[in-house]
Design a protein around this motif. Sequence first.
Motif, short mmCIF file in Angstrom:
data_model
loop_
_atom_site.label_atom_id
_atom_site.label_comp_id
_atom_site.label_asym_id
_atom_site.label_seq_id
_atom_site.Cartn_x
_atom_site.Cartn_y
_atom_site.Cartn_z
N GLN A 82 52.34 -19.03 14.42
CA GLN A 82 52.80 -17.72 14.86
C GLN A 82 52.89 -16.75 13.69
OE1 GLN A 82 56.17 -16.71 17.84
NE2 GLN A 82 57.18 -16.63 15.85
N GLU A 83 53.40 -17.22 12.56
CA GLU A 83 53.54 -16.37 11.38
C GLU A 83 52.19 -15.85 10.92
OE1 GLU A 83 53.59 -15.32 7.15
OE2 GLU A 83 52.60 -17.07 8.02
N ALA A 84 51.17 -16.71 10.94
CA ALA A 84 49.83 -16.29 10.52
C ALA A 84 49.27 -15.21 11.44
CB ALA A 84 48.90 -17.51 10.49
N ILE A 85 49.43 -15.39 12.75
CA ILE A 85 48.93 -14.42 13.72
C ILE A 85 49.66 -13.09 13.58
CG2 ILE A 85 48.71 -13.88 16.17
CD1 ILE A 85 46.79 -16.03 15.47
N GLU A 113 49.49 -6.54 9.34
CA GLU A 113 48.84 -6.04 8.12
C GLU A 113 47.69 -5.10 8.45
OE1 GLU A 113 46.25 -7.85 4.38
OE2 GLU A 113 47.81 -9.10 5.30
N ASN A 114 46.82 -5.49 9.38
CA ASN A 114 45.68 -4.64 9.72
C ASN A 114 46.11 -3.37 10.44
OD1 ASN A 114 44.27 -6.75 8.64
ND2 ASN A 114 42.84 -6.96 10.33
N LEU A 115 47.16 -3.47 11.25
CA LEU A 115 47.67 -2.28 11.94
C LEU A 115 48.17 -1.25 10.94
CD1 LEU A 115 48.63 -0.68 14.42
CD2 LEU A 115 50.73 -2.07 14.41
N ILE A 116 48.97 -1.67 9.99
CA ILE A 116 49.52 -0.74 9.00
C ILE A 116 48.40 -0.17 8.12
CG2 ILE A 116 51.09 -0.50 7.04
CD1 ILE A 116 52.45 -0.81 9.80
N LYS A 117 47.40 -0.98 7.77
CA LYS A 117 46.26 -0.48 7.01
C LYS A 117 45.52 0.61 7.79
CE LYS A 117 45.14 -4.52 4.13
NZ LYS A 117 44.15 -5.61 3.89
N ALA A 118 45.37 0.40 9.10
CA ALA A 118 44.68 1.39 9.94
C ALA A 118 45.45 2.70 9.98
CB ALA A 118 44.51 0.83 11.36
N ALA A 158 58.91 -11.64 17.00
CA ALA A 158 58.54 -11.70 15.59
C ALA A 158 57.57 -10.58 15.24
CB ALA A 158 57.93 -13.06 15.26
N LEU A 159 56.62 -10.31 16.12
CA LEU A 159 55.66 -9.22 15.90
C LEU A 159 56.37 -7.87 15.93
CD1 LEU A 159 52.77 -8.13 15.60
CD2 LEU A 159 52.58 -8.20 18.10
N ARG A 160 57.23 -7.67 16.91
CA ARG A 160 57.95 -6.40 17.02
C ARG A 160 58.80 -6.15 15.77
NH1 ARG A 160 58.06 -5.43 22.94
NH2 ARG A 160 59.99 -4.23 22.93
N ASN A 161 59.48 -7.21 15.33
CA ASN A 161 60.36 -7.07 14.16
C ASN A 161 59.58 -6.75 12.89
OD1 ASN A 161 62.55 -7.64 15.78
ND2 ASN A 161 62.74 -9.76 15.12
N LEU A 162 58.45 -7.44 12.70
CA LEU A 162 57.67 -7.24 11.48
C LEU A 162 57.03 -5.86 11.45
CD1 LEU A 162 56.75 -8.43 8.82
CD2 LEU A 162 54.75 -9.40 10.01
N VAL A 163 56.46 -5.42 12.58
CA VAL A 163 55.86 -4.09 12.62
C VAL A 163 56.93 -3.03 12.37
CG1 VAL A 163 54.64 -2.39 14.03
CG2 VAL A 163 53.98 -4.79 14.14
N GLN A 164 58.08 -3.19 12.99
CA GLN A 164 59.16 -2.22 12.78
C GLN A 164 59.60 -2.20 11.31
OE1 GLN A 164 62.88 -2.93 14.94
NE2 GLN A 164 63.09 -0.73 15.19
N LYS A 165 59.70 -3.36 10.70
CA LYS A 165 60.09 -3.45 9.29
C LYS A 165 59.08 -2.73 8.40
CE LYS A 165 60.70 -6.81 5.53
NZ LYS A 165 60.60 -8.25 5.15
N LYS A 166 57.79 -2.99 8.60
CA LYS A 166 56.75 -2.37 7.79
C LYS A 166 56.70 -0.85 8.01
CE LYS A 166 55.31 -6.14 5.85
NZ LYS A 166 55.52 -6.38 4.40
N CYS A 167 56.97 -0.42 9.24
CA CYS A 167 56.99 1.02 9.53
C CYS A 167 58.15 1.70 8.80
CB CYS A 167 57.09 1.26 11.03
SG CYS A 167 55.54 0.94 11.92
#
Length: 319
Positions: free
Chosen positions: A241-244, A250-255, A275-284
């Motif tokens: 899950q972490e890898a996915i 990573e690619n979303l934020i690069k885009a 996990a995806l929601r949390n990570l995207v929110q953190k990077k944003c």
Amino acid sequence: MIILSIETSCDETAASVVENGTHVLSNVINSQIKIHEKFGGVVPEIASRNHIKNISFVVDKALSDSKKTFENIDVFAVTKEPGLNGSLLVGIMTAEAYALALNKPLIYVNHIMGHICANFIQKPDLKPPFVCLIASGGHSHIALVKNYVEFEIIAKTRDDAAGEAFDKISRFLGLGYPGGPAIEKISNENDEEYIKFPKVKFKNSLDFSFSGVKTSVINYVERKKINETLINVKNIAASFQEAIVDILTENLIKAVIQKNIKNVTICGGVASNQALRNLVQKKCMEKNLKFCCPEPILCTDNAAMIGCAAYYQILYKKK
């Protein structure tokens, strides 16, 4: 404007009544998960047969829940593509029959645009342009949403979709179907350091590839079996899950950075993954970007998002 919308692109039979695009009066979803569970995935012919069985009931319930009747409906809408041909056909023919019998307009909606429009339901003041990750069992796209009716795919998967990869590894690990929720649940119980599974990156492209990480997990487990080593399923699932999640984010934020856009959204069934929601929110937050994602019921295939997309097509006169 009152729109009755129908969604049957895969294995959910769904109908919704939506007012003025973002006010959801009803959102009925009949899931076939239990039916397809024993097969470890969706069987197209079985899916279409069950759509035929359930479609009238779902439409009637959507009307009942909204406290509306067919006479109150101004427009019908239906998912046209992409999806399973047999499943799509059930929804299309049903919507066409209603529209013809009641002499009402019918709007055909792209399923991907429907997922994107779930963000407008969640956050009605959201305005394009923005970059959106659409991640589900059938799709893993990054799209530049130019306006309310147009989007451009700027990255996509070259093999499995993220949700498809979750399903396959979940089945391999004996965790059940659907794979996303099963893997997320057991991943929350992991208390060991992540295994370093590969995260594929392409030169000069933000496309995804999940076949490598999937194969790596399978090979890892098989090696453990050969060596008669104890297998920690929780750790393997969490590491997968972490890898996915990591490469999607990573690619979303690069885009977003490449397109110089400040608004970021995610949608689709995999967008329900916390996990995806949390990570995207953190990077944003780190990049000072605005983030939006629909609530889980609007991430899965549903008809409310189709009604929303149809409303904007009418508003902007896109046929």
